[in-house]
Write a protein that holds these residues in place. Sequence first.
Motif, mmCIF file in Angstrom:
data_model
loop_
_atom_site.group_PDB
_atom_site.id
_atom_site.type_symbol
_atom_site.label_atom_id
_atom_site.label_comp_id
_atom_site.label_asym_id
_atom_site.label_seq_id
_atom_site.Cartn_x
_atom_site.Cartn_y
_atom_site.Cartn_z
ATOM 1 N N PRO A 101 42.918 39.157 37.805
ATOM 2 C CA PRO A 101 44.119 39.990 38.002
ATOM 3 C C PRO A 101 43.787 41.477 37.900
ATOM 4 C CG PRO A 101 44.149 39.036 35.808
ATOM 5 C CD PRO A 101 42.978 38.434 36.517
ATOM 6 N N ASP A 102 44.009 42.190 38.975
ATOM 7 C CA ASP A 102 43.700 43.617 39.081
ATOM 8 C C ASP A 102 44.897 44.420 38.576
ATOM 9 O OD1 ASP A 102 43.292 46.237 39.965
ATOM 10 O OD2 ASP A 102 42.242 45.601 41.776
ATOM 11 N N ALA A 103 44.723 45.184 37.519
ATOM 12 C CA ALA A 103 45.831 45.953 36.948
ATOM 13 C C ALA A 103 46.365 46.993 37.924
ATOM 14 C CB ALA A 103 45.402 46.631 35.651
ATOM 15 N N LEU A 104 45.460 47.625 38.687
ATOM 16 C CA LEU A 104 45.915 48.629 39.647
ATOM 17 C C LEU A 104 46.738 47.981 40.755
ATOM 18 C CD1 LEU A 104 45.997 51.506 40.638
ATOM 19 C CD2 LEU A 104 43.740 51.172 41.666
ATOM 20 N N ALA A 105 46.316 46.799 41.230
ATOM 21 C CA ALA A 105 47.090 46.084 42.241
ATOM 22 C C ALA A 105 48.446 45.659 41.686
ATOM 23 C CB ALA A 105 46.309 44.869 42.735
ATOM 24 N N ALA A 106 48.473 45.254 40.406
ATOM 25 C CA ALA A 106 49.741 44.883 39.774
ATOM 26 C C ALA A 106 50.684 46.083 39.720
ATOM 27 C CB ALA A 106 49.482 44.338 38.376
ATOM 28 N N ALA A 124 34.687 47.773 41.437
ATOM 29 C CA ALA A 124 35.109 47.148 40.194
ATOM 30 C C ALA A 124 36.610 46.869 40.216
ATOM 31 C CB ALA A 124 34.763 48.041 39.006
ATOM 32 N N ILE A 125 37.002 45.785 39.566
ATOM 33 C CA ILE A 125 38.414 45.435 39.367
ATOM 34 C C ILE A 125 38.882 46.170 38.118
ATOM 35 C CG2 ILE A 125 40.026 43.544 38.976
ATOM 36 C CD1 ILE A 125 37.821 41.707 40.201
ATOM 37 N N GLN A 126 40.064 46.796 38.210
ATOM 38 C CA GLN A 126 40.529 47.649 37.119
ATOM 39 C C GLN A 126 41.279 46.847 36.056
ATOM 40 O OE1 GLN A 126 39.423 50.724 36.987
ATOM 41 N NE2 GLN A 126 38.408 50.204 38.927
ATOM 42 N N PRO A 127 40.950 47.066 34.793
ATOM 43 C CA PRO A 127 41.633 46.345 33.715
ATOM 44 C C PRO A 127 42.966 46.959 33.318
ATOM 45 C CG PRO A 127 39.929 47.734 32.792
ATOM 46 C CD PRO A 127 39.817 47.873 34.288
ATOM 47 N N ARG A 128 43.129 48.230 33.653
ATOM 48 C CA ARG A 128 44.379 48.909 33.262
ATOM 49 C C ARG A 128 44.663 50.045 34.236
ATOM 50 N NH1 ARG A 128 40.322 49.837 29.853
ATOM 51 N NH2 ARG A 128 41.013 48.031 28.652
ATOM 52 N N ALA A 129 45.949 50.385 34.355
ATOM 53 C CA ALA A 129 46.395 51.490 35.218
ATOM 54 C C ALA A 129 47.738 51.981 34.703
ATOM 55 C CB ALA A 129 46.510 51.024 36.667
ATOM 56 N N GLY A 152 51.997 37.832 34.977
ATOM 57 C CA GLY A 152 52.042 37.933 33.528
ATOM 58 C C GLY A 152 51.345 39.159 32.980
ATOM 59 N N ALA A 153 51.145 40.159 33.815
ATOM 60 C CA ALA A 153 50.481 41.391 33.383
ATOM 61 C C ALA A 153 51.229 42.006 32.205
ATOM 62 C CB ALA A 153 50.427 42.382 34.546
ATOM 63 N N ARG A 154 50.477 42.548 31.272
ATOM 64 C CA ARG A 154 51.088 43.200 30.110
ATOM 65 C C ARG A 154 51.586 44.589 30.507
ATOM 66 N NH1 ARG A 154 46.759 41.710 25.273
ATOM 67 N NH2 ARG A 154 46.884 39.413 25.539
ATOM 68 N N VAL A 155 52.823 44.854 30.173
ATOM 69 C CA VAL A 155 53.459 46.116 30.559
ATOM 70 C C VAL A 155 53.970 46.831 29.302
ATOM 71 C CG1 VAL A 155 55.353 47.197 31.826
ATOM 72 C CG2 VAL A 155 54.128 45.251 32.825
ATOM 73 N N ARG A 156 53.660 48.096 29.211
ATOM 74 C CA ARG A 156 54.190 48.951 28.140
ATOM 75 C C ARG A 156 54.747 50.210 28.782
ATOM 76 N NH1 ARG A 156 51.825 53.097 25.175
ATOM 77 N NH2 ARG A 156 49.780 52.604 26.109
ATOM 78 N N HIS A 198 52.482 51.634 31.686
ATOM 79 C CA HIS A 198 51.082 51.231 31.526
ATOM 80 C C HIS A 198 50.966 49.735 31.821
ATOM 81 C CE1 HIS A 198 50.268 55.058 29.437
ATOM 82 N NE2 HIS A 198 51.382 54.843 28.775
ATOM 83 N N VAL A 199 49.981 49.347 32.600
ATOM 84 C CA VAL A 199 49.744 47.942 32.958
ATOM 85 C C VAL A 199 48.336 47.571 32.531
ATOM 86 C CG1 VAL A 199 49.679 46.256 34.824
ATOM 87 C CG2 VAL A 199 51.316 48.149 34.920
ATOM 88 N N GLU A 200 48.201 46.397 31.900
ATOM 89 C CA GLU A 200 46.888 45.942 31.429
ATOM 90 C C GLU A 200 46.721 44.459 31.756
ATOM 91 O OE1 GLU A 200 44.087 46.569 27.462
ATOM 92 O OE2 GLU A 200 46.276 46.701 27.286
ATOM 93 N N THR A 201 45.556 44.075 32.267
ATOM 94 C CA THR A 201 45.313 42.690 32.658
ATOM 95 C C THR A 201 43.978 42.125 32.173
ATOM 96 O OG1 THR A 201 44.365 43.465 34.755
ATOM 97 C CG2 THR A 201 46.720 42.871 34.760
#
Length: 455
Positions: free
Chosen positions: A229-234, A314-319, A351-355, A211-214
């Motif tokens: 920062p686009d979570a899907l691009a990350a 829209a820019i995605q906050p999470r993916a 620095g994207a948050r990763v879980r 899971h990625v969240e930005t």
Amino acid sequence: MVTEQSDEVRGRVAALMPTAREELAALVAFRSIADPRQAPPEECLGAANWVADAFRAVGIGDVELIETSDGSTAVVGHRPGPEGAPTVLLYSHYDVQPAGDEALWETPPFELTERDGRWYGRGAADCKGNLVMHLLALRALGLPDAPAPVGIRVVCEGSEEMSGGGLEDLVRARPDLFAADVVLVADTGNTAVGQPAVTVSLRGVANVVVHVETLRSQLHSGMYGGPAPDALAALVQMLSTLRDHGGNTVVDGLDTAQDWIGAEYPEERFRADAGVLDGVRLTGSGSVADAVWARPALTILGIDAPPVVGSAAAIQPRASARLNLRVPPGMTPVHAQDALIAHLEKAAPWGARVRVERESVGEPFRTSTTGPAYVALSEALAAAYGVAASPIGEGGSIPLCNVLGDQFPDAEILLLGVEEPAAFIHAPNESVDPTEIENLAVAEALFLRSLGDRT
């Protein structure tokens, strides 16, 4: 001796093929999916009862239906052999994958249909065709009237496709039901129709969900696109690091350059089996056999992101993505999973948050190719098919093999089956070539008789 007996056994099996077709049709008619959301539980119970009755009819005694820890029903039975003879466990499973979108099937998935010499239906190959093959082989030995040349145990699982672990728990709780000198797992197959093989290697599995969240929420791409920062691009950038430019799987800390020792998998055959489009190159270096049987392989199973239809600017906050890592023998799945998680965390940009969520792991498996049962099976396959059998690998995992290997370390565990690339198991229009059922039934009967003759 095996070759001399093959004509007699083949004649019996050939005469029984109409019965085999009737039995497979009866089995395929059960929607035996071990998931109550996909089919009524009565379908699995009906299939289990059918299997129990079928094995009783060929002389297997003490047949029991046992509810396992995952709620599925296992069918087990035992027929003792002559004094001093080995005991052989015959495994198969009666549960099947869901049919999926039935509109993609050319014929009804739960109605056995013959077309162009093949028998179509869900489970026709995986694994009800293997179950019918066991029944054919036992009848070819003269059962139920003739004495069995060896002790015979039968085990038919009811939740293999859903990996509920019920049968593995039953092995640990009731090892007496599974005690054998040889285990014949009928749930793999040949590389092509008419090309006999013994599966000697299975890759394990180490899946994760990343899971990625930005951002706190979606943002308008016109107002914020660029610095936001686009979570899907990350996520896409992270996933791209798991393959090099040649298509090899790359996970920091994992050896991804092992070589396969055994039968080769010709590239042209693989392209045809996999349906690779003209002009599209295969991925990775080394041989096809190296890639599918000896090396780790990373597959992206799914991505949570807005679908194309209905997507907004829209820019995605999470993916999120679910990743499947196949693990070859010699590699520990937990270590592979640890390495994959560390790789993903390190690869995260900006620095994207990763879980990362761990899924349960499956151990790889390798069998011995030097034991007397392996030699006997290879001889029986050669006699049945008229060509030598090859040792091959399989990309999938069968957890039961490892559990039985731990519980009975002196037993030889051998894998074969009626599945081959044209069977399209787990896909629409699954089918089986009846000559595979016939030849393998001949081989199994010759194998069992050979083991009895050697005692």
